[in-house]
Scaffold this motif. Structure first.
Motif, PDB file in Angstrom:
ATOM      1  N   GLY A  68       0.761  -1.320   0.001  1.00 56.75           N
ATOM      2  CA  GLY A  68       0.003  -0.033   0.005  1.00 56.75           C
ATOM      3  C   GLY A  68       0.768   1.132   0.098  1.00 56.75           C
ATOM      4  N   LYS A  69       0.845   1.999   1.172  1.00 50.84           N
ATOM      5  CA  LYS A  69       1.401   3.230   1.165  1.00 50.84           C
ATOM      6  C   LYS A  69       2.817   3.128   1.980  1.00 50.84           C
ATOM      7  CE  LYS A  69      -2.620   6.145   1.420  1.00 50.84           C
ATOM      8  NZ  LYS A  69      -3.216   7.148   2.038  1.00 50.84           N
ATOM      9  N   VAL A  88       4.646   6.770   2.397  1.00 47.03           N
ATOM     10  CA  VAL A  88       4.267   7.948   1.742  1.00 47.03           C
ATOM     11  C   VAL A  88       4.187   9.094   2.824  1.00 47.03           C
ATOM     12  CG1 VAL A  88       1.816   7.525   2.769  1.00 47.03           C
ATOM     13  CG2 VAL A  88       2.291   8.724   0.354  1.00 47.03           C
ATOM     14  N   ASP A  89       3.914   8.658   3.931  1.00 46.78           N
ATOM     15  CA  ASP A  89       4.168   9.892   5.258  1.00 46.78           C
ATOM     16  C   ASP A  89       5.556  10.484   5.270  1.00 46.78           C
ATOM     17  OD1 ASP A  89       1.525   9.229   5.661  1.00 46.78           O
ATOM     18  OD2 ASP A  89       2.097   8.177   7.715  1.00 46.78           O
ATOM     19  N   LYS A 100       7.311   4.906  -6.399  1.00 48.40           N
ATOM     20  CA  LYS A 100       6.864   3.784  -7.082  1.00 48.40           C
ATOM     21  C   LYS A 100       7.248   3.325  -8.497  1.00 48.40           C
ATOM     22  CE  LYS A 100       2.641   4.321  -5.550  1.00 48.40           C
ATOM     23  NZ  LYS A 100       1.356   4.121  -5.405  1.00 48.40           N
ATOM     24  N   THR A 101       7.549   4.184  -9.202  1.00 48.57           N
ATOM     25  CA  THR A 101       7.731   3.923 -10.525  1.00 48.57           C
ATOM     26  C   THR A 101       9.442   3.418 -10.818  1.00 48.57           C
ATOM     27  OG1 THR A 101       8.564   6.192 -11.282  1.00 48.57           O
ATOM     28  CG2 THR A 101       6.409   5.443 -11.458  1.00 48.57           C
TER      29      THR A 101
END
Length: 494
Positions: A68-69, A88-89, A100-101
């Protein structure tokens, strides 16, 4: 066909990702510098003091596991691997979407805090991830890796990335080479440089590589040995010299032979072959101790003890021990040919008793020399640069060192009689006329040098690559040469 298509599609996807990054103003190839404050191994070794510290690391993404994150990735730097924890935080949503890429194989910089996860994994909690280089190729899948030996040697850069044990071999090699220099420097030897491009291929019996110098309009040779130049330096007044570097021989390739290889040659004035034996066993033991931590090694399941002193045996003694043939009882070349014929050897014409002794030794004795052994007193016919034994002028004060049945070193009391040396060279020219293209050439300037006066001298050559095969338990010389000689791949379209 479908696998090839899928591969092409995956490669194209990576190029498309790069293009998007570049269009968004994030071209990784424009980055020139990244400040690295810590390496993976240093963090792990000093975790007690580094836990909670802010660090910046850089390396290649070797794996990514997303939840997920949250993403865990392994980053491989120059000293090993370390996990990075990316949330992500920590990055912010926009930066995390870009992150993520990123693909396995990409090179990234990670800034963040050192911490230990609940599962006990030392990690870096990322506050920023910077793409430093985009990998446009696909690394081998981790469970199968890069196993094809031919491809490993051709693409050593990939081999080093995906097979950590390969990198360890070359780190061991570096330690061993450093140890050679330490050993000799501490004993007063001077490291020198001599020509690689020669007008005469001398100093050894081998077939040279030939090239052409356009300006001088002459053929020249890549050196097969640096012996004759180093002995010129002894004439000139340097009492202890050595050179470690590449030699080139235009001969067959095998697990023990590469056309270019690393050797060290050293020469000491007022020393003899006995002193060279002492240096040989001690320098190899020192290389082992410094690079692998012991003089007792295991090679392909065999225990080998490199601890001095090593065994000593004359060539005649070895032949008598392993074949039952006593060459002291053989009086003529014809008798030696008859013995060789009975042993199944098909030898060319024009050989002497000394040549045939050497042929029988190579064929029937070398295979028994697993533990370190000095084979001494080679026939004068196969030793054109070695001093004769004063008690028996048909043999020389020379030795070869064998370990694991391989010759790893060659040394002798150097021939310093210019009249005898000229005669030996003339004998070599006769061998060339009989078809031996490995026989030595006549070097008039070298004869002039020893006419000026070469003091009693001991000389030694050691094949570094073969010693490294032993120290790294490598089955092929290609495993210890970063970029071994390979036959070019010719495209089927041509």
């Amino acid at each position: 066909m479908s696998e090839e298509l899928n591969l092409n599609e995956m490669l194209q996807i990576r190029r498309d990702k790069l293009k998007k990054l570049q269009e968004a103003g994030n071209d990784p190839f424009k980055i020139e510098k990244y400040d690295v404050s810590a390496y993976s191994a240093d963090i792990k070794e000093n975790i007690n003091s580094m836990q909670g510290q802010q660090v910046s690391i850089a390396g290649r993404i070797m794996s990514k596991r997303g939840h997920g994150k949250t993403t865990f990735m392994d980053v491989q730097d120059g000293k090993g691997r370390i996990q990075s924890y990316v949330k992500v935080d920590g990055l912010g949503e926009a930066e995390y979407d870009v992150f993520k890429t990123y693909d396995i194989g990409d090179i990234v910089g990670v800034e963040g805090e050192v911490f230990i996860t609940q599962k006990g994994e030392i990690s870096v909690k990322a506050s920023k991830v910077t793409l430093l280089s985009k990998s446009l190729q696909i690394l081998p899948e981790k469970f199968h890796g890069l196993k094809d030996p031919d491809l490993r040697y051709r693409q050593r850069y990939v081999d080093l990335i995906v097979n950590p044990e390969v990198k360890e071999k070359f780190l061991t090699r570096s330690k061993a080479v450093k140890a050679v220099r330490e050993f000799l420097d501490e004993r007063g030897f001077l490291e020198v440089d001599t020509p690689i491009l020669n007008t005469i291929a001398g100093g050894a019996s081998a077939r040279p590589f030939i090239t052409h110098h356009n300006t001088l309009d002459i053929d020249m040779y890549l050196r097969i040995a640096n012996e004759l130049y180093l002995k010129r330096l002894i004439v000139g007044g340097f009492d202890k010299v050595y050179e470690m570097g590449r030699m080139f021989r235009n001969e067959g390739m095998s697990i023990k032979h590469n056309p270019e290889y690393t050797a060290i040659e050293l020469y000491q004035a007022y020393a003899d072959y006995e002193e060279m034996m002492n240096i040989t066993e001690n320098i190899v033991a020192y290389m082992a101790q410094k690079s692998v931590g012991s003089t007792k090694i295991t090679y392909q399941g065999k225990e080998i003890d490199l601890t001095p002193p090593w065994n000593r045996m004359s060539m005649k003694e070895a032949v008598k021990k392993y074949t039952g043939i006593d060459f002291d009882d053989i009086k003529t070349d014809e008798e030696a040919y008859e013995i060789a014929d009975k042993k199944g050897l098909d030898l060319r014409a024009g050989l002497t008793k000394g040549h045939i002794l050497s042929e029988i030794f190579e064929e029937f004795c070398e295979e028994h020399l697993v533990q370190p052994t000095f084979i001494t007193h080679h026939p004068v016919e196969i030793s054109p640069l070695a001093k004769r034994n004063p008690d028996d002028p048909t043999i020389t004060n020379r030795f070869e060192a064998f370990v694991n049945t391989w010759e790893i070193a060659n040394a002798f009391s150097e021939l310093n009689d210019p009249i005898d040396q000229r005669g030996r060279f003339m004998d070599q020219l006769k061998q060339r006329e009989l078809g031996d293209d490995e026989a030595q050439m006549l070097d008039e300037d070298f004869i002039n040098a020893i006419e000026v006066g070469l003091p009693p001298t001991g000389g030694l050559g050691i094949g570094i690559d073969r010693v490294m095969m032993l120290l790294t338990d490598s089955s092929s010389i290609r495993d210890v040469i970063l970029f071994p000689t390979m036959k070019p791949i010719i495209s089927e379209d041509k």
